[in-house]
Design a protein around this motif. Sequence first.
Motif, PDB file in Angstrom:
ATOM      1  N   ASP A  73     -37.989 -13.439 -29.984  1.00  0.00           N
ATOM      2  CA  ASP A  73     -37.756 -12.579 -28.777  1.00  0.00           C
ATOM      3  C   ASP A  73     -38.965 -12.835 -27.875  1.00  0.00           C
ATOM      4  O   ASP A  73     -38.681 -12.946 -26.615  1.00  0.00           O
ATOM      5  N   ALA A  74     -40.284 -12.829 -28.367  1.00  0.00           N
ATOM      6  CA  ALA A  74     -41.372 -12.943 -27.584  1.00  0.00           C
ATOM      7  C   ALA A  74     -41.259 -14.305 -26.864  1.00  0.00           C
ATOM      8  O   ALA A  74     -41.751 -14.604 -25.630  1.00  0.00           O
ATOM      9  N   LEU A  76     -38.445 -15.955 -26.126  1.00  0.00           N
ATOM     10  CA  LEU A  76     -37.627 -16.221 -25.178  1.00  0.00           C
ATOM     11  C   LEU A  76     -37.824 -15.190 -23.863  1.00  0.00           C
ATOM     12  O   LEU A  76     -37.636 -15.653 -22.848  1.00  0.00           O
ATOM     13  N   ALA A  77     -38.684 -14.272 -23.980  1.00  0.00           N
ATOM     14  CA  ALA A  77     -39.236 -13.511 -22.974  1.00  0.00           C
ATOM     15  C   ALA A  77     -40.428 -14.123 -22.264  1.00  0.00           C
ATOM     16  O   ALA A  77     -40.668 -13.502 -21.335  1.00  0.00           O
ATOM     17  N   ARG A  78     -41.021 -14.992 -22.733  1.00  0.00           N
ATOM     18  CA  ARG A  78     -42.246 -15.523 -22.165  1.00  0.00           C
ATOM     19  C   ARG A  78     -41.897 -16.435 -20.902  1.00  0.00           C
ATOM     20  O   ARG A  78     -41.063 -17.130 -20.629  1.00  0.00           O
ATOM     21  N   PRO A  79     -42.600 -15.993 -19.816  1.00  0.00           N
ATOM     22  CA  PRO A  79     -42.265 -16.312 -18.500  1.00  0.00           C
ATOM     23  C   PRO A  79     -42.633 -18.014 -18.484  1.00  0.00           C
ATOM     24  O   PRO A  79     -43.684 -18.340 -19.042  1.00  0.00           O
ATOM     25  N   ARG A  86     -39.301 -23.683 -24.690  1.00  0.00           N
ATOM     26  CA  ARG A  86     -39.373 -22.645 -25.815  1.00  0.00           C
ATOM     27  C   ARG A  86     -38.793 -22.923 -27.103  1.00  0.00           C
ATOM     28  O   ARG A  86     -39.284 -22.710 -28.113  1.00  0.00           O
ATOM     29  N   TYR A  90     -41.005 -22.963 -30.636  1.00  0.00           N
ATOM     30  CA  TYR A  90     -40.495 -22.281 -31.950  1.00  0.00           C
ATOM     31  C   TYR A  90     -40.935 -23.118 -32.948  1.00  0.00           C
ATOM     32  O   TYR A  90     -41.253 -22.653 -33.959  1.00  0.00           O
ATOM     33  N   ARG A 137     -30.554 -17.059 -31.383  1.00  0.00           N
ATOM     34  CA  ARG A 137     -31.626 -17.071 -30.485  1.00  0.00           C
ATOM     35  C   ARG A 137     -31.816 -18.635 -30.296  1.00  0.00           C
ATOM     36  O   ARG A 137     -32.248 -19.225 -29.088  1.00  0.00           O
TER      37      ARG A 137
END
Length: 199
Positions: A73-74, A76-79, A86, A90, A137
């Motif tokens: 999730d971190a 996914l949230a990284r701008p 992404r 991963y 995810r």
Amino acid sequence: MKTAILEKDTRSAILATGQAIMSHKGFSAVGLTEILTAAGVPKGSFYHYFASKDAFGEAMLAAYFTDYLGEIDAILARPGLTGAERLMLYFSNWRSAQGAFDCQGRCLAVKLGAEVADLSEAMRLALKTGTGGIIARLVAMLDMGLADRSLSIADAPVDVAASLYHQWLGASVMVKILRTQTPFDTALATTRRMLGIAS
């Protein structure tokens, strides 16, 4: 209030200690006494927190996947990253965490998956839920990559996500067997081809 915090800390200590030991030895080979001694918890208090060893295993897997999914999730949230970036981040993290021959508690799904799925339905379902969360995810990252055109795939995102996860899970097992990073090299090259990403 202090009692509730202490109980939560004790339960967490048992789970963390069990995860660290079982990631090396497996589930069946580890007794409760070994875990409780390493955690510094009196043996008689185990059943205050867990109804059985299987219940402990289920809770341990749930805790493992909660932490693992939080790491995804971190990502996914990284701008500022494309969907392709992404995904590659991963899998780069996967290789770093599980590429070491001593995984230090981070290879629980790889280590226990086949073993506990045949021992306990509750643990099998915990694995199913956790791995399903990972694949969901990966689908989200694939959708991002399709939207921003940083990748291209031939099949439905859910099918590609499942194939990628299964491929990397298998590569992790082969790394353990072969004691070489070659399976990850192969998985990485295949992943790039599946996503239409230049090397």
